[in-house]
Design a protein around this motif. Structure first.
Motif, short mmCIF file in Angstrom:
data_model
loop_
_atom_site.label_atom_id
_atom_site.label_comp_id
_atom_site.label_asym_id
_atom_site.label_seq_id
_atom_site.Cartn_x
_atom_site.Cartn_y
_atom_site.Cartn_z
N ALA A 424 30.82 10.49 4.29
CA ALA A 424 30.92 10.40 2.84
C ALA A 424 31.58 11.64 2.25
CB ALA A 424 29.52 10.21 2.24
N ILE A 425 31.27 12.81 2.82
CA ILE A 425 31.88 14.05 2.32
C ILE A 425 33.39 14.04 2.59
CG2 ILE A 425 32.01 16.55 2.69
CD1 ILE A 425 28.97 16.47 3.20
N GLU A 426 33.79 13.53 3.76
CA GLU A 426 35.22 13.45 4.05
C GLU A 426 35.93 12.50 3.08
OE1 GLU A 426 35.36 12.20 8.08
OE2 GLU A 426 34.97 14.20 8.91
N SER A 427 35.27 11.35 2.82
CA SER A 427 35.86 10.41 1.84
C SER A 427 35.89 11.03 0.46
CB SER A 427 35.06 9.10 1.82
OG SER A 427 35.12 8.46 3.07
N PHE A 428 34.80 11.77 0.13
CA PHE A 428 34.75 12.41 -1.19
C PHE A 428 35.84 13.48 -1.31
CE2 PHE A 428 32.47 15.53 -4.07
CZ PHE A 428 32.85 14.86 -5.21
N SER A 429 36.08 14.21 -0.19
CA SER A 429 37.14 15.22 -0.22
C SER A 429 38.49 14.57 -0.47
CB SER A 429 37.16 15.98 1.12
OG SER A 429 38.25 16.87 1.17
N TYR A 430 38.74 13.43 0.21
CA TYR A 430 40.01 12.73 -0.02
C TYR A 430 40.08 12.20 -1.45
CZ TYR A 430 43.87 9.52 0.65
OH TYR A 430 45.05 8.85 0.53
N TYR A 431 38.90 11.74 -1.92
CA TYR A 431 38.84 11.22 -3.28
C TYR A 431 39.15 12.32 -4.30
CZ TYR A 431 36.64 9.59 -7.59
OH TYR A 431 36.38 9.25 -8.88
N LEU A 432 38.54 13.53 -4.09
CA LEU A 432 38.80 14.64 -5.01
C LEU A 432 40.27 15.06 -4.94
CD1 LEU A 432 35.68 16.95 -4.61
CD2 LEU A 432 36.27 15.48 -6.53
N GLY A 433 40.84 15.07 -3.71
CA GLY A 433 42.25 15.40 -3.59
C GLY A 433 43.14 14.46 -4.36
N GLN A 449 44.15 4.03 -3.35
CA GLN A 449 43.57 4.96 -2.38
C GLN A 449 42.26 5.56 -2.92
OE1 GLN A 449 46.71 7.75 -1.66
NE2 GLN A 449 47.84 6.38 -0.28
N ILE A 450 42.22 5.87 -4.22
CA ILE A 450 41.00 6.39 -4.84
C ILE A 450 39.90 5.34 -4.77
CG2 ILE A 450 39.98 7.19 -7.00
CD1 ILE A 450 42.70 8.43 -7.67
N CYS A 451 40.26 4.08 -5.04
CA CYS A 451 39.29 2.99 -5.01
C CYS A 451 38.72 2.81 -3.60
CB CYS A 451 39.94 1.69 -5.48
SG CYS A 451 40.44 1.70 -7.20
N GLN A 452 39.61 2.90 -2.60
CA GLN A 452 39.14 2.74 -1.22
C GLN A 452 38.19 3.87 -0.82
OE1 GLN A 452 42.92 2.46 0.76
NE2 GLN A 452 42.91 0.21 0.76
N SER A 453 38.49 5.10 -1.26
CA SER A 453 37.59 6.22 -0.96
C SER A 453 36.23 6.01 -1.61
CB SER A 453 38.22 7.52 -1.46
OG SER A 453 39.44 7.78 -0.83
N TYR A 454 36.24 5.56 -2.86
CA TYR A 454 34.97 5.32 -3.56
C TYR A 454 34.16 4.23 -2.89
CZ TYR A 454 31.70 3.86 -7.16
OH TYR A 454 30.56 3.51 -7.83
N LEU A 455 34.79 3.12 -2.55
CA LEU A 455 34.08 2.01 -1.92
C LEU A 455 33.58 2.39 -0.53
CD1 LEU A 455 36.30 -0.99 -3.02
CD2 LEU A 455 33.90 -0.61 -3.61
N SER A 456 34.33 3.25 0.15
CA SER A 456 33.87 3.71 1.47
C SER A 456 32.55 4.47 1.34
CB SER A 456 34.94 4.58 2.11
OG SER A 456 34.48 5.10 3.33
N ILE A 457 32.44 5.32 0.31
CA ILE A 457 31.20 6.07 0.08
C ILE A 457 30.07 5.11 -0.30
CG2 ILE A 457 30.12 7.81 -1.37
CD1 ILE A 457 32.87 9.12 -1.61
N MET A 458 30.37 4.16 -1.19
CA MET A 458 29.34 3.22 -1.64
C MET A 458 28.88 2.31 -0.51
SD MET A 458 28.63 3.87 -4.80
CE MET A 458 28.83 5.57 -4.29
#
Length: 610
Positions: A424-433, A449-458
Motif C-alpha cells: 500500500a505504501i508503494e502504491s501510495f508513493s506512486y499515487y503521490l508522485g 494511473q492515479i485511479c489504479q493506485s487508489y483502487l490497489s490500496i482499497m
C-alpha cells in the motif's frame, strides 16, 4: 420615354454600330469555336492514345520482370538438387521441404510487395509460401488444372490473366499468375516441376495511377471477361463500358450514354496479358474551355459596346466622380475599414455629402473604441472571477485524497498486515508522485494511473470484498481533463457503495466515443442512493447547469452539498467541469437503492493536432 419613342440620329447610329459589332463578333466566334474544337478533339485523341499505349508498354515491362522471378530456381543449385532428389527418408524430405519453402519465402519478400503466393510443385509434392490466409483456388486439384498441364508441356512462361479469387477475406481480389516449367541443369530433358507466382494487381495499379488524363478523364483496365479490375473514377452510367468494342481496330470513337453525355474513347489491348486499357474523356468537359472562351469573347464584344456608349457619356461621369468615390469608400466601410476619409474637392452638395460621410466615420470609430473598452473590462472581470473560483475548487482536492489513503495504510499496519502495508505504501508513493506534480489539468492516462493506485490500496483493505476493472480506450489517453475528475467518483463508489454493503462490490470504469465527444462511465453494484438523496443531488447539478446556460456561473451562491457526498463529490467535479468546458460538458447520475450507482461524465472532443 419620349427619347426612346423618337430616337435621335446619334442614338440610331450608336445602335447600328453596336448591332454590326455584335454580328461580326458572333460569326467570328462561332467559326473559331468550330475550328478549335476539331483541333482540340484530334489533339486529345492523339495524346490519349500515346498515353495508354505507353501505359500498356509499362505493363508489359512489369510482367516481364515478374517472368524473370520464375527463373530464380536456376540461380540456386541447392534448390534444384533438392527438387531433383526429393525422395529419401522422411527427415530428408522434411529438410528439403524447409529449404525449398525458405527459398520461396525469399523470392516473395525480397523483390515486390504485390506478390501474394509462390508455389513450386510436381506430381508428388507441392511447396508453398503465401502472404494470404487462402491458398490458390485449385490448390488440391492442381494436377488437373489446364495451366499446370500447359506448363508441363512447354518451357515458355504461361500468363494466367487477372481473375477474381479469395485472398484476404470473403471479398474476392483480382489475381494474375505467372507459371514456368523447371528443368534439371544436368539433364535438360528432365522436368523437375512447375513454379507458379500469384500476384494482385497493385503493381499494375501503380503504373496506371501515374497516368494523367486531361479534362477529368477516366482510365479503365478490363480482363478477358470484360470485368473491370481497375478504374480511376466511377462512371455516371456503368452500362456505358459494355458498349465499347475493344476488339475493333478503330483507334477512337464517340459514345453517348442514356443521358445524352458524349464520351471520347481510346482503347489499347495488351496482347501478352489479355488486358484491355480504355480511356474515356468527357466531350462536354473537353469543350468547356472553348465554350468559356466563346462566352468571354461575346462578353468582350458587349463590353466594347458599353465602352462606346460610355465614351459619349464621359462628360457626365466627370461631374459624378466624387459621388462614385464616396460609394466605393462606403463599400470599404461595410468590410470594416474605418480608417478612410473622403477628400473634399468642392463646396457644393457633393462636398457637403463628403463632409457628412467623414463625420459619420469619426463617430463610428469613437463608438467602437468605447464599446471595445467596455467589453474588455467585463471580460477581464468575469475571467478573473472564474480563474479564482477554479483555483479555490481545485485546492479542496489533494488533502482529502491524502487523508483517505493514509487512513487506509494506518488500518493495514494496525491489523499487522505488513506485506499489504508495504504494497500500500508503494502504491501510495506512486499515487503521490502522480498528484503532487500536477496543476489543474492532466492527461486521461495520468488520471487513470492515479485511479489504479487508489483502487490497489482499497483492494488491499477490503480484500475479496472489492473488485474492479478499468477499460479506457487508448486514443483518449492524451485528452486533457481537470485533475482528479474520475478518482473522487471511484472513492465515492468505495465509501458509499462498498463499505456499507455486505458481499462483494465491483467497480467498473469504461469509456465510449460519441459524435460530439466521449463519455466516461463509473459504475458500481454497491448500496446505491435513496430516492430523496438522489433527487437532491440531481437538483443541485441542474442548478449549476442552468447557471451556465444563462452565462452567469455564480457557483458560490449554490448550496453546499458536501454533507451529501463528502468533501470531494459529484458537485465539486460538476463545478470544475463546467468551469473548464462550459456547456460542452455534463454530468449524469443514475442510482437505485440496493442496486448500485452509475456516474457518466460527458466531455468534448479534444482539439485536433495539426
Amino acid at each position: 420615354m419620349k427619347h426612346f419613342s423618337h430616337p435621335t440620329f446619334r442614338t440610331k447610329l450608336i445602335f447600328m454600330i453596336c448591332l454590326f459589332t455584335v454580328f461580326i463578333v458572333l460569326v467570328v466566334s462561332f467559326l473559331n469555336y468550330q475550328w478549335y474544337s476539331r483541333q482540340l478533339t484530334q489533339q486529345t485523341i492523339n495524346q490519349t492514345q500515346q498515353i495508354i499505349e505507353q501505359a500498356g508498354s509499362n505493363i508489359n515491362t512489369y510482367l516481364e520482370e515478374l517472368n524473370r522471378l520464375t527463373l530464380a530456381p536456376y540461380y540456386n543449385d541447392t534448390i534444384l538438387d533438392n527438387l531433383e532428389n526429393a525422395s529419401g527418408t522422411p527427415q530428408e524430405q522434411l529438410n528439403s521441404k524447409r529449404k525449398i519453402e525458405n527459398f520461396l519465402a525469399s523470392v516473395m519478400t525480397l523483390p515486390r510487395d504485390e506478390i501474394l503466393r509462390v508455389y513450386m510443385m510436381n506430381e508428388d509434392q507441392i511447396y508453398a509460401y503465401t502472404r494470404t490466409p487462402y491458398e490458390m483456388s485449385d490448390y488440391d486439384t492442381y494436377p488437373e488444372s489446364s495451366w499446370y498441364k500447359e506448363a508441363m508441356s512447354t518451357t515458355k512462361p504461361i500468363y494466367i490473366p487477372p481473375h477474381l479469387e479469395k485472398a484476404f477475406g470473403n471479398k474476392k481480389t483480382p489475381v494474375f499468375s505467372i507459371v514456368r516449367q523447371i528443368r534439371s541443369k544436368q539433364d535438360n530433358d528432365k522436368t523437375l516441376g512447375v513454379m507458379k507466382v500469384d500476384a494482385d494487381y497493385t503493381g499494375i495499379k501503380k503504373i496506371c495511377d501515374r497516368v494523367e488524363l486531361k479534362n477529368d478523364g477516366a482510365l479503365f483496365i478490363l480482363n478477358d471477361d470484360n470485368q473491370i479490375i481497375y478504374q480511376t473514377s466511377e462512371l455516371t452510367e456503368p452500362s456505358l463500358i459494355e458498349h465499347i468494342d475493344t476488339d475493333s481496330n478503330q483507334i477512337e470513337r464517340f459514345l453517348e450514354d442514356e443521358n445524352g453525355n458524349k464520351y471520347l474513347v481510346n482503347s489499347y489491348s495488351v496482347f501478352s496479358s489479355g488486358l484491355k486499357i480504355i480511356a474515356l474523356n468527357s466531350y462536354r468537359e473537353l469543350m468547356q474551355p472553348i465554350k468559356d472562351n466563346l462566352e468571354k469573347t461575346i462578353l468582350l464584344a458587349f463590353s466594347c459596346i458599353l465602352l462606346t456608349i460610355a465614351f459619349f457619356a464621359l462628360f457626365i461621369k466627370r461631374f459624378l466622380t466624387p459621388l462614385f468615390e464616396i460609394i466605393g469608400l462606403m463599400k470599404e466601410v461595410e468590410n470594416g475599414n474605418l480608417e478612410i476619409q473622403v477628400a473634399i474637392k468642392n463646396q457644393d452638395e457633393i462636398g457637403y455629402l463628403a463632409a457628412s460621410f467623414n463625420r459619420m466615420i469619426q463617430k463610428l470609430q469613437q463608438f467602437l473604441t468605447r464599446n471595445t473598452q467596455l467589453v474588455k473590462e467585463v471580460y477581464e472581470t468575469q475571467y478573473l472571477y472564474k480563474e479564482s473560483q477554479y483555483n479555490a475548487l481545485c485546492s479542496q482536492i489533494k488533502p482529502h485524497f491524502m487523508y483517505n489513503t493514509l487512513n487506509t495504510i494506518s488500518l493495514l499496519i494496525k491489523c499487522r498486515e505488513n506485506d499489504k502495508a508495504v504494497h500500500a505504501i508503494e502504491s501510495f508513493s506512486y499515487y503521490l508522485g502522480g498528484i503532487m506534480n500536477i496543476d489543474k489539468e492532466i492527461s486521461m492516462e495520468k488520471e487513470i494511473q492515479i485511479c489504479q493506485s487508489y483502487l490497489s490500496i482499497m483492494q488491499l483493505r477490503y480484500e475479496d470484498k472489492l473488485t474492479y476493472r478499468i477499460d479506457i480506450e487508448e486514443e483518449l489517453f492524451a485528452c486533457q481533463i481537470p485533475s482528479l475528475s474520475i478518482q473522487p467518483l471511484i472513492e465515492n463508489a468505495v465509501k458509499y457503495g462498498c463499505e456499507p454493503k455486505r458481499g462483494e462490490t465491483h467497480i467498473l470504469v469504461t469509456s465510449k466515443r460519441t459524435d460530439h465527444g466521449y463519455q466516461i462511465h463509473i459504475s458500481d453494484n454497491g448500496l446505491g442512493m435513496e430516492q430523496e438523496t438522489l433527487e437532491n443531488v440531481k437538483k443541485h447539478i441542474q442548478d449549476i447547469r442552468e447557471s451556465f446556460k444563462i452565462h452567469s456561473p455564480h457557483l458560490h451562491q449554490q448550496e453546499d452539498t458536501s454533507e451529501l457526498l463528502g468533501n470531494i463529490g459529484l458537485i465539486n467535479i460538476c463545478k470544475r467541469l463546467f468551469l473548464k468546458f462550459g456547456e460542452n460538458a455534463d454530468l449524469e447520475l443514475v442510482s437505485a437503492y440496493g442496486q448500485g450507482t452509475t456516474v457518466t461524465l460527458y466531455l468534448p472532443s479534444p482539439p485536433s493536432r495539426q
